[in-house]
Write an enzyme that holds these catalytic residues in place. Structure first.
Site, PDB file in Angstrom:
ATOM      1  N   LYS A 132       0.820  -1.206   0.000  1.00 17.18           N
ATOM      2  CA  LYS A 132       0.000   0.000   0.000  1.00 17.18           C
ATOM      3  C   LYS A 132       0.860   1.264   0.000  1.00 17.18           C
ATOM      4  CE  LYS A 132      -2.316  -1.471   3.624  1.00 17.18           C
ATOM      5  NZ  LYS A 132      -1.739  -2.825   3.734  1.00 17.18           N
ATOM      6  N   VAL A 133       1.819   1.327   0.939  1.00 16.52           N
ATOM      7  CA  VAL A 133       2.662   2.533   1.003  1.00 16.52           C
ATOM      8  C   VAL A 133       3.609   2.567  -0.202  1.00 16.52           C
ATOM      9  CG1 VAL A 133       4.372   3.814   2.346  1.00 16.52           C
ATOM     10  CG2 VAL A 133       2.529   2.597   3.533  1.00 16.52           C
ATOM     11  N   ALA A 175       9.687   2.386   6.878  1.00 18.66           N
ATOM     12  CA  ALA A 175       8.931   1.149   7.153  1.00 18.66           C
ATOM     13  C   ALA A 175       9.174   0.704   8.594  1.00 18.66           C
ATOM     14  CB  ALA A 175       9.310   0.069   6.161  1.00 18.66           C
ATOM     15  N   ARG A 176      10.240  -0.047   8.801  1.00 21.23           N
ATOM     16  CA  ARG A 176      10.562  -0.513  10.141  1.00 21.23           C
ATOM     17  C   ARG A 176      12.067  -0.620  10.303  1.00 21.23           C
ATOM     18  NH1 ARG A 176       6.538   0.919  11.600  1.00 21.23           N
ATOM     19  NH2 ARG A 176       4.880  -0.110  12.767  1.00 21.23           N
ATOM     20  N   ASP A 224      13.379   7.203   9.299  1.00 27.12           N
ATOM     21  CA  ASP A 224      12.287   7.568  10.213  1.00 27.12           C
ATOM     22  C   ASP A 224      12.106   6.528  11.314  1.00 27.12           C
ATOM     23  OD1 ASP A 224       9.943   9.133  10.975  1.00 27.12           O
ATOM     24  OD2 ASP A 224       8.720   7.485  10.174  1.00 27.12           O
ATOM     25  N   GLU A 259      13.222   2.331  19.678  1.00 27.18           N
ATOM     26  CA  GLU A 259      12.764   3.728  19.609  1.00 27.18           C
ATOM     27  C   GLU A 259      12.328   4.219  20.979  1.00 27.18           C
ATOM     28  OE1 GLU A 259       9.772   3.804  16.541  1.00 27.18           O
ATOM     29  OE2 GLU A 259      11.206   3.297  14.984  1.00 27.18           O
ATOM     30  N   HIS A 310      10.189   8.625  14.000  1.00 26.46           N
ATOM     31  CA  HIS A 310       8.999   7.835  13.641  1.00 26.46           C
ATOM     32  C   HIS A 310       7.770   8.740  13.436  1.00 26.46           C
ATOM     33  CE1 HIS A 310       7.126   3.564  14.021  1.00 26.46           C
ATOM     34  NE2 HIS A 310       6.457   4.291  13.127  1.00 26.46           N
ATOM     35  N   ALA A 330       3.489   8.476  10.263  1.00 24.98           N
ATOM     36  CA  ALA A 330       2.020   8.517  10.344  1.00 24.98           C
ATOM     37  C   ALA A 330       1.534   9.730  11.125  1.00 24.98           C
ATOM     38  CB  ALA A 330       1.520   7.251  11.019  1.00 24.98           C
TER      39      ALA A 330
HETATM   40  N1  LIG Z   1       6.956   5.175   9.578  1.00 25.23           N
HETATM   41  C1  LIG Z   1       5.661   5.118   9.758  1.00 25.23           C
HETATM   42  O1  LIG Z   1       5.102   5.868  10.525  1.00 25.23           O
HETATM   43  C2  LIG Z   1       4.858   4.124   8.982  1.00 25.23           C
HETATM   44  C3  LIG Z   1       3.557   4.443   8.562  1.00 25.23           C
HETATM   45  C4  LIG Z   1       2.829   3.510   7.862  1.00 25.23           C
HETATM   46  C5  LIG Z   1       3.358   2.259   7.601  1.00 25.23           C
HETATM   47  N2  LIG Z   1       4.596   1.956   8.064  1.00 25.23           N
HETATM   48  C6  LIG Z   1       5.190   0.657   7.813  1.00 25.23           C
HETATM   49  O2  LIG Z   1       5.394   0.498   6.431  1.00 25.23           O
HETATM   50  C7  LIG Z   1       5.392  -0.874   6.107  1.00 25.23           C
HETATM   51  C8  LIG Z   1       4.571  -1.113   4.870  1.00 25.23           C
HETATM   52  O3  LIG Z   1       3.223  -0.812   5.124  1.00 25.23           O
HETATM   53  P1  LIG Z   1       2.120  -1.169   4.032  1.00 25.23           P
HETATM   54  O4  LIG Z   1       0.833  -0.704   4.583  1.00 25.23           O
HETATM   55  O5  LIG Z   1       2.509  -0.706   2.691  1.00 25.23           O
HETATM   56  O6  LIG Z   1       2.188  -2.754   4.062  1.00 25.23           O
HETATM   57  P2  LIG Z   1       1.659  -3.739   2.954  1.00 25.23           P
HETATM   58  O7  LIG Z   1       1.429  -5.026   3.630  1.00 25.23           O
HETATM   59  O8  LIG Z   1       0.537  -3.147   2.186  1.00 25.23           O
HETATM   60  O9  LIG Z   1       2.889  -3.909   1.963  1.00 25.23           O
HETATM   61  C9  LIG Z   1       4.037  -4.609   2.281  1.00 25.23           C
HETATM   62  C10 LIG Z   1       4.591  -5.171   0.979  1.00 25.23           C
HETATM   63  O10 LIG Z   1       5.853  -5.747   1.248  1.00 25.23           O
HETATM   64  C11 LIG Z   1       5.969  -6.876   0.403  1.00 25.23           C
HETATM   65  N3  LIG Z   1       7.033  -7.752   0.887  1.00 25.23           N
HETATM   66  C12 LIG Z   1       7.014  -8.596   1.953  1.00 25.23           C
HETATM   67  N4  LIG Z   1       8.184  -9.224   2.045  1.00 25.23           N
HETATM   68  C13 LIG Z   1       8.971  -8.782   1.043  1.00 25.23           C
HETATM   69  C14 LIG Z   1      10.301  -9.050   0.642  1.00 25.23           C
HETATM   70  N5  LIG Z   1      11.052  -9.923   1.301  1.00 25.23           N
HETATM   71  N6  LIG Z   1      10.774  -8.394  -0.439  1.00 25.23           N
HETATM   72  C15 LIG Z   1      10.021  -7.512  -1.098  1.00 25.23           C
HETATM   73  N7  LIG Z   1       8.751  -7.209  -0.771  1.00 25.23           N
HETATM   74  C16 LIG Z   1       8.244  -7.839   0.297  1.00 25.23           C
HETATM   75  C17 LIG Z   1       4.606  -7.487   0.444  1.00 25.23           C
HETATM   76  O11 LIG Z   1       4.390  -8.336  -0.662  1.00 25.23           O
HETATM   77  C18 LIG Z   1       3.718  -6.261   0.384  1.00 25.23           C
HETATM   78  O12 LIG Z   1       3.367  -5.942  -0.944  1.00 25.23           O
HETATM   79  C19 LIG Z   1       4.885  -1.577   7.362  1.00 25.23           C
HETATM   80  O13 LIG Z   1       5.979  -2.101   8.078  1.00 25.23           O
HETATM   81  C20 LIG Z   1       4.271  -0.483   8.174  1.00 25.23           C
HETATM   82  O14 LIG Z   1       4.303  -0.755   9.537  1.00 25.23           O
HETATM   83  C21 LIG Z   1       5.356   2.861   8.737  1.00 25.23           C
HETATM   84  O1  LIG Z   2       2.818   1.096  11.545  1.00 30.01           O
HETATM   85  C1  LIG Z   2       2.363   2.229  11.550  1.00 30.01           C
HETATM   86  O2  LIG Z   2       1.165   2.479  11.425  1.00 30.01           O
HETATM   87  C2  LIG Z   2       3.305   3.365  11.660  1.00 30.01           C
HETATM   88  O3  LIG Z   2       4.574   2.935  11.937  1.00 30.01           O
HETATM   89  C3  LIG Z   2       2.851   4.433  12.594  1.00 30.01           C
HETATM   90  O4  LIG Z   2       3.202   4.197  13.922  1.00 30.01           O
HETATM   91  P1  LIG Z   2       2.683   5.208  15.053  1.00 30.01           P
HETATM   92  O5  LIG Z   2       1.235   5.014  15.180  1.00 30.01           O
HETATM   93  O6  LIG Z   2       3.429   4.846  16.290  1.00 30.01           O
HETATM   94  O7  LIG Z   2       3.009   6.588  14.578  1.00 30.01           O
END
Ligand SMILES: NC(=O)c1ccc[n+]([C@@H]2O[C@H](COP(=O)([O-])OP(=O)(O)OC[C@H]3O[C@@H](n4cnc5c(N)ncnc54)[C@H](O)[C@@H]3O)[C@@H](O)[C@H]2O)c1
Ligand SMILES: O=C(O)[C@H](O)COP(=O)(O)O
Length: 614
Positions: A172-173, A253-254, A278, A283, A305, A308
């Protein structure tokens, strides 16, 4: 179900826990969650918002809460979940559930929900912010300017337009970032073994097979995978060494997908040009950890972080998860459960009476058949067959869970109260119970069709080694549930309350003898029902055994005892039966002690007595 009414244990509703007591359920929010969603909860629940709750404090607080709403800071460990004896739901106001022990929650029947889409835009925009910040040295420029320096010559950046962006994880992201990057004039290539090449192409993204195809060519690299065993340290020294010296890497991501020590080395030794980070493995990071050193590094733009952390995203995720918490604590269904299957409310409403029926059938099996044989439910195989209309229902997960609950209800400390749709599969596995669900469009369907009383029929068959075993059949009429068959005996009774099931020779005087014993102990008989097995049924049984299909006999209700003329009774007998036999099913009120059962068993012509509480 009325709000504000939850029991102290995870009891009740088969799909998700529901309510009976009058105390207002309590929800703990140990992090900053937008009030937009919390406002939905405050009318029906006690909502405690507390900030900076330590791990020890959380352990102390959690026993009195039914719901827990967290973001990424709170570690919802197995110990926290075990201490949360009343917990029904853990809600993650965001996407990542890596701070929640989902397996432990599943084992305890606690549903975990998240907001899978509420912060995608925020995370993607933050990625683009870090992309541009690393390209144009925004962090250093800002710090220098504030310190009174005017370092124009040292802060020459690069453009992102016409450059190649590599994306690992086109979910999604990742996909949102891809579209934004295409808008910035970038060429986007991605690695994601689970993504669709067609959808990627439509978004202007070229999917490449492996990191080896991606890393050497990209100018910028961004990862958007979850942190999994398979993505931990996905980018270590070997991978970073494959990249261009001018490349910049991003992580929204993470922490942990890039190995932090390797990334530090890559920046120190100029294998790559910069990083925008980020997220970190801890953390906030411990002061002398690689993560803390990365944050201080002059080639790094770091944010705490914040992916979001927009007003809009926080409103979205809060509304998303609070709506689900409200639904779950009121006995309804979540829309995005991490550890439970998706069931539409309409589907669930249709299944409700069958859920009650199947649970009782499971309880009946354990108490009537299995208990007499040493409580042998564990390690057994069952066939749960749906006939008639029910055969066409594809999502029968609540029925599966109901059967597990019924089967273990009489043999587990919790009385099966802790079994629900979240943990039923796990509990069945732990007990070695194998349940094969069969949708009978043919040929046993004809049995249901034969009697207009049933639009749907459910049969539970305990399978012995040879594939045979006791059978219990039931059906729903209106909102009422009935047992239609106890192995060789056709019946028609409502499976509820305290039941005495007596297997006896079909001789005159049985009712009187039984009545005398019960009367002696002051036990009232609320109803008595027996069923017949007429010659037609007998014929059908034989046909079934020879694989020609079955026909269901007509049921008779009322106080009639009809012998089956059969070959050994209901399968729960003691094997000494050799004449006509019958089953008496009595609904009773009063204390049925061991002595009562023993006296009944001593009565003339009684082969076996079982006590069933449903
Ligand atoms: N920093 C923040 O505040 C923040 C905000 C939102 C999401 N996130 C993080 O971003 C990440 C992605 O979120 P999302 O909603 O897009 O998730 P998502 O599940 O929609 O997408 C993850 C993608 O990663 C792919 N994937 C899994 N293993 C893989 C690999 N080994 N190689 C390549 N691709 C692989 C999956 O097929 C999937 O398409 C999550 O870890 C989420 O927690 C962080
Ligand atoms: O996985 C998430 O949704 C993001 O990393 C956001 O984390 P937060 O809610 O602690 O900002």
């Amino acid at each position: 179900m009325a709000p504000g009414t939850l029991p102290d244990e995870r009891a009740g509703d088969m799909a998700f826990p529901s309510s009976t007591s009058t105390a207002k359920p309590r929800i703990l929010v140990p992090e900053k969650v937008s009030t937009d969603g919390l406002a939905l909860l405050s009318a029906d629940f006690v909502v405690d918002v507390r900030q900076s709750v330590s791990a020890a404090k959380l352990m102390e607080l959690i026993p009195s809460y039914h719901g827990l709403i967290v973001r990424s800071e709170t570690k919802v460990t197995a110990a926290v979940l075990a201490a949360g004896r009343k917990l029904r739901v853990v809600a993650r106001a965001g996407v990542g559930v890596d701070n929640i022990d989902v397996d432990a929650a599943t084992a305890q029947g606690i549903i975990v929900v998240n907001s899978p889409a509420g912060n995608i835009v925020a995370a993607a925009e933050h990625t683009i912010a870090l992309l541009l910040a690393t390209a144009r040295n925004i962090g250093r420029a800002d710090r220098g300017s504030k310190d009174g320096r005017w370092d124009r010559g040292k802060l020459v950046g690069v453009e992102v337009g016409r450059k190649i962006l590599g994306i690992i994880g086109l979910g999604k992201v990742g996909m949102k970032v891809a579209r934004m990057a295409v808008g910035l004039g970038m060429t986007v290539r991605a690695v994601d073994p689970y993504a669709s090449a067609d959808i990627a192409r439509q978004a202007g993204v070229e999917l490449v097979p492996s990191l080896a195809d991606l890393l050497p060519v990209v100018d910028f690299l961004t990862i958007h995978t979850p942190l999994l065993a398979s993505t931990l340290d996905l980018l270590g020294e070997a991978e970073l060494q494959q990249m261009k010296r001018t490349a910049r890497v991003l992580n929204v991501a993470r922490g942990g997908v890039y190995n932090e020590a390797a990334l530090l080395k890559a920046l120190d030794e100029s294998w790559i040009a910069g990083a925008g980070l980020d997220v970190f493995t801890a953390e906030p990071p411990a002061p002398e950890s690689p993560a803390a050193t990365l944050i201080r590094h002059e080639k790094v733009v770091a944010t705490p972080h914040l992916g979001a952390s927009t007003v809009e995203a926080q409103e979205n995720v809060s509304l998303d998860v609070c709506t689900q918490v409200l639904a779950i604590l009121q006995g309804g269904l979540p829309t995005s459960a991490v550890n439970a299957p998706m069931i539409l409310p309409e589907e669930y409403r249709q299944l409700q009476p069958f859920v009650r029926l199947v649970e009782r059938m499971g309880g009946l099996y354990t108490q009537h058949y299995a208990r007499g044989r040493g409580g042998m439910v564990g390690g057994r195989r069952f066939e749960l067959a749906y006939q008639g209309n029910l055969a066409g229902v594809s999502n029968t997960r609540p029925l599966f869970a109901a059967l597990v609950k019924g089967l273990v209800s009489a043999i587990s400390d919790s009385g099966g109260r802790d079994v629900n749709i979240v943990n039923a599969t796990l509990i069945a596995k732990q007990k070695g119970v194998v349940i094969n669900e069969v949708h009978m469009h043919t040929p046993r369907e004809s049995r249901a069709a034969e009697s207009s009383a049933y639009a749907s029929l459910v049969s539970l068959r305990a399978l012995d080694g040879d594939g045979q075993g006791q059978v219990i059949e039931g059906y729903v009429s209106g909102n009422n549930i009935y047992i239609a068959r106890l192995d060789r005996f056709a019946a028609s009774f409502t499976p509820e309350g305290t039941l005495l099931i007596l297997h006896n020779y079909d001789e005159p005087g049985k009712i009187g003898g039984v009545g005398t014993v019960l009367g002696r102990y002051g036990i009232n008989v609320m109803f008595m029902q027996v069923a017949s097995l007429d010659p037609a049924r007998e014929r059908h049984e034989r046909e079934s055994e020879s694989g020609k299909g079955l026909g269901l006999s007509r049921l008779v209700s009322g106080v009639t005892i009809v012998g089956d003329g059969g070959d050994g009774g209901d399968g729960a007998g003691n094997g000494k039966a050799n004449g006509d036999e019958a089953l008496m099913i009595l609904g009773v009120d009063g204390a049925v002690t061991k002595e009562v059962i023993e006296d009944l068993e001593k009565s003339e012509g009684i082969l076996r007595v079982s006590l069933v509480r449903l």
